[in-house]
Design a protein around this motif. Structure first.
Motif, short mmCIF file in Angstrom:
data_model
loop_
_atom_site.label_atom_id
_atom_site.label_comp_id
_atom_site.label_asym_id
_atom_site.label_seq_id
_atom_site.Cartn_x
_atom_site.Cartn_y
_atom_site.Cartn_z
N ILE A 279 -1.78 -16.45 25.27
CA ILE A 279 -1.23 -17.55 24.48
C ILE A 279 -1.42 -18.85 25.26
N GLY A 280 -1.74 -19.92 24.53
CA GLY A 280 -1.76 -21.26 25.12
C GLY A 280 -1.07 -22.20 24.16
N GLY A 281 -0.28 -23.10 24.68
CA GLY A 281 0.39 -24.06 23.78
C GLY A 281 1.25 -25.04 24.54
N GLY A 282 2.16 -25.69 23.81
CA GLY A 282 3.05 -26.65 24.45
C GLY A 282 3.49 -27.74 23.50
N GLN A 283 4.00 -28.79 24.11
CA GLN A 283 4.51 -29.93 23.35
C GLN A 283 3.39 -30.97 23.21
N GLY B 236 3.91 -26.29 19.63
CA GLY B 236 3.37 -25.08 19.02
C GLY B 236 2.54 -24.31 20.02
N PHE B 237 1.94 -23.26 19.55
CA PHE B 237 1.04 -22.50 20.43
C PHE B 237 0.03 -21.72 19.60
N GLY B 238 -0.94 -21.19 20.29
CA GLY B 238 -1.94 -20.33 19.65
C GLY B 238 -2.01 -19.01 20.40
N MET B 239 -2.01 -17.93 19.65
CA MET B 239 -2.13 -16.60 20.27
C MET B 239 -3.42 -15.95 19.79
N GLY B 240 -4.25 -15.56 20.73
CA GLY B 240 -5.52 -14.91 20.39
C GLY B 240 -5.29 -13.43 20.09
N ILE B 241 -5.61 -13.04 18.86
CA ILE B 241 -5.35 -11.67 18.42
C ILE B 241 -6.13 -10.65 19.27
N GLU B 242 -7.38 -10.94 19.54
CA GLU B 242 -8.21 -9.95 20.24
C GLU B 242 -7.72 -9.70 21.66
N ARG B 243 -7.28 -10.77 22.33
CA ARG B 243 -6.75 -10.60 23.69
C ARG B 243 -5.50 -9.73 23.67
N VAL B 244 -4.66 -9.95 22.66
CA VAL B 244 -3.42 -9.17 22.55
C VAL B 244 -3.75 -7.70 22.28
N VAL B 245 -4.71 -7.49 21.39
CA VAL B 245 -5.07 -6.11 21.04
C VAL B 245 -5.71 -5.40 22.24
N ALA B 246 -6.55 -6.12 22.98
CA ALA B 246 -7.19 -5.52 24.16
C ALA B 246 -6.12 -5.05 25.15
N TRP B 247 -5.14 -5.91 25.35
CA TRP B 247 -4.05 -5.56 26.28
C TRP B 247 -3.24 -4.37 25.75
#
Ligand code: 4AD
Ligand code: MG
Length: 433
Positions: free
Chosen positions: A358-362, A400-411
């Motif tokens: 995940i990457g994000g912030g204000q 807000g933030f963005g979460m990469g689905i593929e990175r989460v699934v790989a983990w």
């Protein structure tokens, strides 16, 4: 082709002792005298059908014996519970209708190289392992959607064609848009910010594109990102939200996709350790931790894959690293009022060496400050006029933030590369199939 209602293998347990019809493909055939054992898959599971010559007759028995791997069929038979059978059930075949006898299937039950399997990705999807991974991907995506839907976020999808570089100009896919220059979106964030000012809490979820010129186990050219954006929110709010989201995703997969995790031989205990609170470190603390582990890094350096791996192996849970030097981050990042050279940003790193998910912030909400930052980053004010506008009409702190689905699934699946986490991966040297 049949007048009997068909059922799927996942529901066999409800039909013990009854006659059912299944439609599927042959994984494997074994012959033994007047018996043939067909392992059939239908996309929901596998079951062994016992075909006996006495039961089905000479003609159908001969046909059964000719079935090659991946041949398709419709089969009627009686469901038997059998503790020794994989899955706990078997089918005693009564009639068998061959739909298609498959050519010799390129993927055999033996070791194939990754290049070969990727060239046959359209067929590789039929393997148990790929199905387990993609079912888990579906569970992750479903959970993201229900998570935000249940919390009052409105789904506002961002465009794919855009005139704006959101995440730097080095990874843009350029494309011609009639007589204009356009890019494939790197992130829906900027549009999410506009939508947050309209709806308060929003998320977008779609494919995003990065021309990543390096070959790593973490990068795809096309990946899916879920991106919440909230008005009247600060960095701390999105750190909490990200922690809650990831906790629930892991919990849902453990609850609903345990069989798939077992197919993948995933270490379940490692996932069960994912409970809040997640450790939170400032960038500075993370640098000190790396230095204590003999990684050669200086304050002010960005973390590459290697640093992320070391950091994420140091904890049993995901960690949140916040307040990186603003110089390392994108133009839109709000700065810390206490220490203005730091960005109010955060990355979440998954444990076991997986790194950033995940990457994000204000975001900067002041007009002049944003204008200045665009200039510093050499971005055209013209293309960002609409984005600047948001700071002219009732601007508020937002994050807000963005979460990469593929990175989460790989983990979650415990994979050593993201390439298997998406049905048809787009990589540096792969556009086929
Ligand atoms: O950290 P990134 O670049 O952040 C953004 O794009 C923000 N605009 C998001 C936002 O605040 N709305 O990317 C977010 C996540 C990363 O943490 C990673 O999980 C994933 O997107 N990601 C990739 N996944 C696969 N392949 C790539 N090339 C990726 N680049 C980023
Ligand atoms: Mg990032």
């Amino acid at each position: 082709m049949t007048d009997r209602p068909c059922i799927t293998i996942e529901h066999l347990a409800k039909f013990v002792g009854q006659r059912v019809t299944l439609r599927g493909w042959v994984r494997h055939l074994r012959k033994s005298g007047k018996l043939a054992f067909l392992v059939i898959r239908d996309g929901t599971g596998d079951v062994q059908a016992i075909v006996s010559k006495a039961q089905v007759g000479e003609a159908q028995f001969t046909q059964a014996c000719q079935m090659t791997q991946e041949s398709s069929l419709i089969l009627t038979g009686t469901v038997r519970a059998d503790a020794r059978a994989p899955g706990g059930y078997e089918l005693e075949a009564e009639t068998l209708h061959v739909v298609h006898i498959a050519d010799p299937f390129p993927i055999q039950p033996k070791e194939h190289g990754v290049g070969f399997l990727m060239d046959h990705r359209h067929l590789w999807l039929r393997s148990r392992r790929q199905q387990a991974i993609l079912r888990i991907r579906h569970e992750v995506i479903r959970t993201c959607r229900t998570f935000f839907d249940e919390r009052g976020f409105t789904l506002i999808d961002a465009p794919i064609f855009t005139p704006n570089a959101c995440e730097g100009t080095t990874t843009l896919f350029e494309t011609q848009y009639f007589d204009q220059q356009a890019y494939l979106t790197q992130s829906g964030q900027l549009y999410g910010e506009a939508a947050a000012m309209a709806f308060g809490k929003v998320y977008c979820f779609g494919p995003t594109f990065r021309a990543e010129k390096s070959k790593t186990r973490r990068h795809l050219m096309e990946f899916w990102m879920v991106e919440p954006e909230l008005a009247f929110a600060e960095l701390a709010d999105v750190m909490d939200l990200a922690e809650e989201l990831v906790t629930i995703i892991v919990h849902r997969v453990l609850t609903h996709r345990r069989a798939e995790l077992q197919t993948l031989e995933r270490d379940i205990a490692a996932l069960e350790a994912v409970v809040p609170p997640f450790p939170r470190l400032t960038y500075e603390e993370a640098v000190q931790l790396l230095q204590a582990k003999q990684v050669s890094i200086a304050y002010g350096d960005d973390f590459g894959g290697d640093e992320e791996t070391v950091l994420s192996r140091a904890f049993a849970k995901p960690i949140i690293v916040h307040r990186y030097p603003a110089a390392l981050k994108a133009f839109y990042m709000q700065t810390d009022p206490v220490q203005p050279d730091l960005a109010l940003c955060m990355d979440m790193l998954a444990p076991e060496g997986y790194g950033e998910i995940i990457g994000g912030g204000q975001r900067i909400h002041e007009y002049e400050k944003l204008q200045e930052r665009l200039r510093e980053h050499g971005l055209s004010e013209e293309a960002f006029r609409w984005y600047l506008d948001l700071r002219k009409y009732g601007t508020v702190p937002h994050a807000g933030f963005g979460m990469g689905i593929e990175r989460v699934v790989a983990w979650i699946c415990g994979l050593d590369h993201v390439r298997e986490t998406i049905p048809f991966p787009r990589m540096l040297y792969r556009l086929y199939p």
